[in-house]
Design an enzyme around this catalytic site. Structure first.
Site, mmCIF file in Angstrom:
data_model
loop_
_atom_site.group_PDB
_atom_site.id
_atom_site.type_symbol
_atom_site.label_atom_id
_atom_site.label_comp_id
_atom_site.label_asym_id
_atom_site.label_seq_id
_atom_site.Cartn_x
_atom_site.Cartn_y
_atom_site.Cartn_z
ATOM 1 N N HIS A 88 71.517 44.445 85.236
ATOM 2 C CA HIS A 88 72.278 44.294 86.754
ATOM 3 C C HIS A 88 71.858 44.820 87.829
ATOM 4 C CE1 HIS A 88 75.584 43.098 83.818
ATOM 5 N NE2 HIS A 88 75.592 44.242 83.138
HETATM 6 O O1 RIB Z 1 79.173 45.871 85.268
HETATM 7 C C1 RIB Z 1 78.080 46.183 85.465
HETATM 8 C C2 RIB Z 1 77.838 47.453 86.425
HETATM 9 O O2 RIB Z 1 78.618 48.412 85.685
HETATM 10 C C3 RIB Z 1 76.412 48.234 86.434
HETATM 11 O O3 RIB Z 1 76.209 48.720 87.645
HETATM 12 C C4 RIB Z 1 76.426 49.126 85.505
HETATM 13 O O4 RIB Z 1 75.589 50.189 85.793
HETATM 14 C C5 RIB Z 1 77.834 49.713 85.578
HETATM 15 O O5 RIB Z 1 77.930 50.620 86.533
#
Ligand code: RIB
Ligand code: CA
Length: 313
Positions: A242
Site C-alpha cells: 500500500h
Molecule cells: O489499509 C492499509 C493501510 O493501513 C496501510 O497504510 C497499512 O500500513 C495500514 O496503516
C-alpha cells in the site's frame, strides 16, 4: 534541481517502512522529518520502528517525532494480525539508539509548515490521519502552506479491509479523516482500489533479496512476513503493497491515473463507520475535494522500488 520538501506521517508497519526506504533512496525528495502516529501498532512501537528504519538506511540524522497515541474520538484499533506484534515482524529487529525528538509531532508539523510557507511542503500520510487533523485544528493557518497531502487510505469499488466498508487508516480515525477531507487542502488519495494492483509477487520479493544489501534483504524479510495474511485473505499470490504508492506518486506521477471527485467520510454509522463515500460518477453534486487514484503501472512501480532501494546499503 531543488529537492521536493516532504514530511512523512506514518504508523510503521512493513509497507510504511518500504515507503520510507523509497523516500530515502530518492534524491528528488528532502525528508524534513518523520512523524509517527498510533495505527498498525501502538505509538511506542511505531516511533521505535521508524527509528529502526532510519538506522537501517543510515539516516540517524533524520528527525523522528512521536504524535498522537490514539484517535481523536474512537478507541485505538491496531493491526498486529497483519503486521505482527512488533509491527515490523519478519526481519531481526534491534533497539534503536538514535534519538526520538522531544517535540510533539503535531508541533513539528505546524512549525515546519509556518517556516516553509507558500506551498513548499508536501505531507505524505501513510497511517491514520490523527496528527494531520490535530495540526489543522491547532493551527488552521497552516492549510494554505501545504502544497498537497498525498495519503494512502479509503476505498470504493474494492470495499474495505478492516470492515466490509472501511479501509484501516480511515477506519481507525474517521473523525480525523473528516477534518482533512473538509480542509480544502489539495488531496491525492491512494485507495485500496489502487494499492490492490501493486502486489508483492514471489519474483518481486526475490528481487529485493537478491540485492544482497542490508536494506534489500530486510525489505524481502518484511514483505515475506507481511504478505502471508493477505495471501490467505485474498487468495492472491502476494500482498497489496500500500504505502510506497504515496512516495512513488511524487517520483513518477505519470504511472498513476485517477479522477478529481468528491469524497466524504462516514463518521456516524456503526455498520459503515470509516467508509469513504466516493462520488465516482459525480451524482452527488458535491464539489470535488480529492484526486482519487484508481490505476497504476505496477511494473513501473516495482521497477522504481528496486532501483531506489538498491541505492541503499
Ligand atoms: O489499509 C492499509 C493501510 O493501513 C496501510 O497504510 C497499512 O500500513 C495500514 O496503516
Ligand atoms: Ca501505514
Amino acid at each position: 534541481m531543488t529537492a521536493r520538501k516532504i514530511i512523512i506521517d506514518t504508523d510503521p508497519g512493513q509497507d510504511d517502512a518500504v515507503a520510507i526506504l523509497l523516500a530515502f533512496g530518492s534524491p528528488e525528495l528532502e525528508v524534513l522529518g518523520i512523524t509517527c502516529v498510533a495505527g498498525n501498532v501502538p505509538l511506542a512501537k511505531t516511533q521505535r520502528n521508524a527509528r529502526i528504519i532510519c538506522e537501517l538506511a543510515g539516516r540517524t540524522d533524520m528527525p523522528v517525532f512521536a504524535g498522537a497515541s490514539r484517535p481523536m474520538v474512537r478507541p485505538l484499533v491496531t493491526a498486529e494480525h497483519v503486521h505482527g506484534k512488533s509491527g515490523l515482524n519478519g526481519p531481526e529487529l534491534w533497539d534503536p539508539t538514535m534519538p526520538l525528538r522531544k517535540e510533539h509531532a503535531v508541533d513539528f508539523i505546524v512549525k515546519t509548515l509556518r517556516l516553509n510557507r507558500d506551498g513548499a511542503v508536501t505531507l505524505c500520510v501513510l497511517g491514520p490521519l490523527t496528527n494531520i487533523a490535530l495540526a489543522l485544528i491547532k493551527a488552521p493557518d497552516i492549510a494554505e502552506h501545504i502544497h498537497e497531502i498525498v495519503l494512502m487510505g479509503g476505498g470504493s469499488f474494492e470495499g474495505g479491509n478492516i470492515t466490509p466498508m472501511a479501509e484501516f487508516n480511515i477506519y481507525v480515525d474517521p473523525h480525523a479523516a473528516k477534518v482533512v477531507f473538509q480542509s480544502g487542502v489539495p488531496l491525492v488519495v491512494m485507495p485500496l482500489d489502487l494499492t490492490h494492483k501493486t502486489i508483492t509477487t514471489r519474483k518481486r520479493v526475490a528481487r529485493f533479496k537478491d540485492m544482497g544489501s542490508k536494506a534489500g534483504v530486510f525489505t524481502a524479510e518484511m514483505l515475506s512476513f507481511f504478505e502471508r495474511f493477505d495471501q490467505e485473505k485474498y487468495g492472491s499470490e502476494g500482498a497489496p503493497l500500500h504505502d510506497p504508492n504515496v512516495i512513488a506518486y511524487l517520483l513518477k506521477p505519470g504511472i498513476y491515473a485517477g479522477r478529481e471527485l468528491n469524497i466524504e467520510i462516514e463518521t456516524e454509522s456503526a455498520l459503515c463507520l470509516g467508509a469513504t463515500v466516493v462520488d465516482w460518477w459525480r451524482v452527488s453534486g458535491r464539489a470535488p475535494n480529492a484526486m482519487f487514484m484508481r490505476d497504476v503501472d505496477d511494473d513501473a512501480f516495482f521497477e522504481l522500488l528496486f532501483e531506489r532501494i538498491a541505492t541503499l546499503k
